[in-house]
Motif scaffolding. Structure first.
Motif, PDB file in Angstrom:
ATOM      1  N   SER A  41       0.826  -1.218   0.000  1.00  0.00           N
ATOM      2  CA  SER A  41       0.000   0.000   0.000  1.00  0.00           C
ATOM      3  C   SER A  41       0.855   1.261   0.000  1.00  0.00           C
ATOM      4  N   ALA A  42       2.003   1.233   0.675  1.00  0.00           N
ATOM      5  CA  ALA A  42       2.884   2.397   0.700  1.00  0.00           C
ATOM      6  C   ALA A  42       3.444   2.671  -0.688  1.00  0.00           C
ATOM      7  N   PHE A  43       3.789   1.625  -1.424  1.00  0.00           N
ATOM      8  CA  PHE A  43       4.284   1.788  -2.787  1.00  0.00           C
ATOM      9  C   PHE A  43       3.192   2.362  -3.681  1.00  0.00           C
ATOM     10  N   LEU A  44       1.974   1.864  -3.552  1.00  0.00           N
ATOM     11  CA  LEU A  44       0.842   2.377  -4.331  1.00  0.00           C
ATOM     12  C   LEU A  44       0.636   3.864  -4.060  1.00  0.00           C
ATOM     13  N   ALA A  45       0.700   4.256  -2.795  1.00  0.00           N
ATOM     14  CA  ALA A  45       0.519   5.666  -2.434  1.00  0.00           C
ATOM     15  C   ALA A  45       1.632   6.530  -3.017  1.00  0.00           C
ATOM     16  N   ARG A  46       2.860   6.026  -2.994  1.00  0.00           N
ATOM     17  CA  ARG A  46       3.975   6.812  -3.536  1.00  0.00           C
ATOM     18  C   ARG A  46       3.859   6.980  -5.049  1.00  0.00           C
ATOM     19  N   GLU A  47       3.394   5.959  -5.743  1.00  0.00           N
ATOM     20  CA  GLU A  47       3.201   6.080  -7.189  1.00  0.00           C
ATOM     21  C   GLU A  47       2.208   7.196  -7.505  1.00  0.00           C
ATOM     22  N   LEU A  48       1.120   7.242  -6.767  1.00  0.00           N
ATOM     23  CA  LEU A  48       0.135   8.311  -6.965  1.00  0.00           C
ATOM     24  C   LEU A  48       0.729   9.671  -6.613  1.00  0.00           C
ATOM     25  N   TRP A  49       1.537   9.708  -5.559  1.00  0.00           N
ATOM     26  CA  TRP A  49       2.220  10.954  -5.177  1.00  0.00           C
ATOM     27  C   TRP A  49       3.154  11.418  -6.287  1.00  0.00           C
ATOM     28  N   GLY A  52      -3.038  -8.472   2.307  1.00  0.00           N
ATOM     29  CA  GLY A  52      -1.822  -7.983   1.667  1.00  0.00           C
ATOM     30  C   GLY A  52      -1.421  -8.689   0.395  1.00  0.00           C
ATOM     31  N   LYS A  53      -2.293  -9.558  -0.153  1.00  0.00           N
ATOM     32  CA  LYS A  53      -1.945 -10.249  -1.388  1.00  0.00           C
ATOM     33  C   LYS A  53      -3.167 -10.354  -2.303  1.00  0.00           C
ATOM     34  N   THR A  54      -2.896 -10.438  -3.599  1.00  0.00           N
ATOM     35  CA  THR A  54      -3.986 -10.649  -4.548  1.00  0.00           C
ATOM     36  C   THR A  54      -4.570 -12.045  -4.343  1.00  0.00           C
ATOM     37  N   ILE A  55      -5.871 -12.181  -4.652  1.00  0.00           N
ATOM     38  CA  ILE A  55      -6.533 -13.471  -4.449  1.00  0.00           C
ATOM     39  C   ILE A  55      -7.071 -14.054  -5.762  1.00  0.00           C
ATOM     40  N   GLY A  56      -6.658 -13.464  -6.895  1.00  0.00           N
ATOM     41  CA  GLY A  56      -7.052 -13.993  -8.192  1.00  0.00           C
ATOM     42  C   GLY A  56      -8.324 -13.407  -8.765  1.00  0.00           C
ATOM     43  N   SER A  57      -9.093 -12.694  -7.964  1.00  0.00           N
ATOM     44  CA  SER A  57     -10.326 -12.065  -8.445  1.00  0.00           C
ATOM     45  C   SER A  57     -10.045 -10.635  -8.882  1.00  0.00           C
ATOM     46  N   PRO A  58     -10.966 -10.007  -9.618  1.00  0.00           N
ATOM     47  CA  PRO A  58     -10.723  -8.650 -10.115  1.00  0.00           C
ATOM     48  C   PRO A  58     -10.449  -7.657  -8.980  1.00  0.00           C
ATOM     49  N   ILE A  59      -9.499  -6.773  -9.233  1.00  0.00           N
ATOM     50  CA  ILE A  59      -9.154  -5.722  -8.279  1.00  0.00           C
ATOM     51  C   ILE A  59      -9.886  -4.444  -8.682  1.00  0.00           C
ATOM     52  N   ALA A  60     -10.606  -3.877  -7.746  1.00  0.00           N
ATOM     53  CA  ALA A  60     -11.308  -2.606  -7.974  1.00  0.00           C
ATOM     54  C   ALA A  60     -10.786  -1.576  -6.985  1.00  0.00           C
ATOM     55  N   MET A  61     -10.489  -0.381  -7.485  1.00  0.00           N
ATOM     56  CA  MET A  61      -9.972   0.703  -6.646  1.00  0.00           C
ATOM     57  C   MET A  61     -10.692   2.002  -6.969  1.00  0.00           C
ATOM     58  N   THR A  62     -10.857   2.828  -5.962  1.00  0.00           N
ATOM     59  CA  THR A  62     -11.375   4.176  -6.177  1.00  0.00           C
ATOM     60  C   THR A  62     -10.362   5.193  -5.674  1.00  0.00           C
ATOM     61  N   ILE A  63     -10.299   6.329  -6.358  1.00  0.00           N
ATOM     62  CA  ILE A  63      -9.483   7.463  -5.916  1.00  0.00           C
ATOM     63  C   ILE A  63     -10.432   8.660  -5.822  1.00  0.00           C
ATOM     64  N   ALA A  64     -10.700   9.115  -4.626  1.00  0.00           N
ATOM     65  CA  ALA A  64     -11.657  10.199  -4.428  1.00  0.00           C
ATOM     66  C   ALA A  64     -11.115  11.512  -4.984  1.00  0.00           C
ATOM     67  N   ASN A  65     -12.004  12.313  -5.560  1.00  0.00           N
ATOM     68  CA  ASN A  65     -11.682  13.679  -5.977  1.00  0.00           C
ATOM     69  C   ASN A  65     -12.106  14.632  -4.862  1.00  0.00           C
ATOM     70  N   ARG A  66     -11.155  15.208  -4.165  1.00  0.00           N
ATOM     71  CA  ARG A  66     -11.488  16.122  -3.083  1.00  0.00           C
ATOM     72  C   ARG A  66     -12.182  17.382  -3.606  1.00  0.00           C
ATOM     73  N   ASP A  67     -11.924  17.710  -4.871  1.00  0.00           N
ATOM     74  CA  ASP A  67     -12.540  18.892  -5.469  1.00  0.00           C
ATOM     75  C   ASP A  67     -14.030  18.682  -5.748  1.00  0.00           C
ATOM     76  N   TRP A  68     -14.531  17.461  -5.575  1.00  0.00           N
ATOM     77  CA  TRP A  68     -15.933  17.151  -5.860  1.00  0.00           C
ATOM     78  C   TRP A  68     -16.890  18.039  -5.070  1.00  0.00           C
ATOM     79  N   LYS A  69     -16.507  18.413  -3.859  1.00  0.00           N
ATOM     80  CA  LYS A  69     -17.391  19.236  -3.035  1.00  0.00           C
ATOM     81  C   LYS A  69     -17.699  20.576  -3.698  1.00  0.00           C
TER      82      LYS A  69
END
Length: 394
Positions: free
Chosen positions: A30-38, A66-83
């Protein structure tokens, strides 16, 4: 087959990334994922949107303990500007008087072509999906693909080789790209500090004049074994797939594999990478004992990886939204006006490089899984290791 898709608009509630086909057992950091977005948000010349958003991926499915389980991965990234847009772009009909029309299309953007295609009276809905904000979801999916590739001994990174008229002209080493990517403060992600300062001068000039500036980034895939991709069918060629993947990014107008541009104006004797056969000791860390003195081919010959670093350059046009807008036409009156202005960046070359890393990683991960297969990471690694033993003995 590894598949991915994205959904969401620039000022919508969230972006969505879907990734399916990964084997089970891939460690998810998760830390690596966050850094990529950063990393996608960094770079000198970014606009006000980067001060609003702090991108974080929320994994909904496909990962447990902490590991993939073979099923589809779904992710959301919230837009803070949505408000600030909730009443302007509601899902329901809402109040038409709150609608924020883009009344004059911007040259270089999808505004006019999209409005014509979808029969919209203004370019708001086109802008919302055509925006490079969408690449955030690609980076999230690409981070997961990178985690698989890491488990197979492959790393994908990028660096900036040109901004405006300033270009990095000296050779580079993989370790320099690693060091540049590891920085805690990103200026323009050029491996050479002196050249990077000159690049900053190009961005400063654009800032002062209300203009924008483009450039060139290079993605390098390190540790790719020979044999990824195929010469057998046109749609299976690695170079073609990478070119399409990188070209699909917003504002990329040309893609180069290796030194393809230079090769077009050179003699064959100076371009093609001579082949040698190393001793067991000399090639101790390599996949094969066949070696090269150069890598002008960018690690791909005949649509197949040849064991060297795979290098892909993306040529990024200047951002289309200008503080000093170009001439346009009003959608309603058809009268000449200045193009609409939306909050914008001045230079996004480093960020585009990060998005291109994601596209290269997803492409390589898909082809690696097609070649080595496996429903679990253990099975995929076993198949890869058997193949590496085969080509090592060749």
């Amino acid at each position: 087959m590894l598949q991915f898709s994205t959904a969401g608009e620039s000022h919508g509630e969230a972006l969505v990334a879907m990734l399916s086909g990964l084997p089970a057992g891939v460690p998810v950091d998760s830390a690596f994922l966050a850094r990529e977005l950063w990393r996608r948000q960094q770079g000198f010349g970014r606009g006000g949107r980067m001060r609003i958003e702090t991108d974080t991926a929320h994994i909904l499915s496909g990962v447990r303990h902490g590991k993939t389980i073979g099923s589809p991965i779904a992710m959301t990234i919230a837009n803070r500007d949505w408000k600030n847009w909730e009443e302007i772009l509601p899902v329901e009909e809402g109040d038409p008087s709150r609608h924020k029309a883009v009344a004059s299309p911007r040259p270089g953007h999808a505004d006019l072509a999209g409005a014509l295609k979808y029969n919209f009276a203004d370019a708001r809905y086109i802008l919302e999906r055509a925006s490079a904000r969408e690449s955030t979801a690609r980076v999230a999916a690409g981070a997961i693909a990178k985690m698989l590739l890491r488990s197979l001994g492959i790393e994908v990174l990028s660096h900036v080789v040109r901004v405006g008229a300033v270009e990095l002209q000296r050779p580079y080493q993989w370790d320099e790209i690693v060091a540049s990517t590891a920085r805690e403060a990103v200026l323009l992600n050029c491996i050479d500090p002196e050249v990077e300062q000159q690049m900053k001068g190009e961005v400063d000039k654009a800032l002062r004049t209300g203009d924008t500036v483009g450039g060139v980034f290079e993605v390098v895939a390190h540790g790719v074994p020979a044999g990824i991709g195929s010469h057998v069918t046109w749609e299976g060629r690695l170079d073609g797939l990478l070119a399409q993947a990188v070209m699909s990014l917003q504002a990329v107008k040309a893609v180069e594999i290796g030194r393809g541009v230079t090769a077009a104006e050179s003699m064959g004797s100076t371009v093609h990478d001579a082949i040698h056969y190393a001793t067991e000791e000399e090639a101790a860390a390599a996949h094969t004992r066949f070696t090269r003195e150069s890598n002008n081919a960018g690690g791909i010959e005949g649509g197949i990886s040849n064991g060297q670093d795979v290098t892909v350059r993306g040529y990024l046009k200047p951002i289309s939204t200008l503080r000093r807008p170009l001439a346009s036409v009003n959608f309603d009156t058809r009268e000449p006006v200045k193009a609409a202005y939306e909050r914008s960046d001045v230079c996004v070359v480093p960020a585009a490089g990060v998005a291109a890393e994601a596209m290269v990683a997803i492409t390589l991960a898909r082809l690696a899984l097609e070649k080595f297969g496996g429903d679990s990471l253990v099975e995929t690694q076993r198949n890869l290791n058997g193949y590496l033993e085969q080509i090592r003995k060749f």
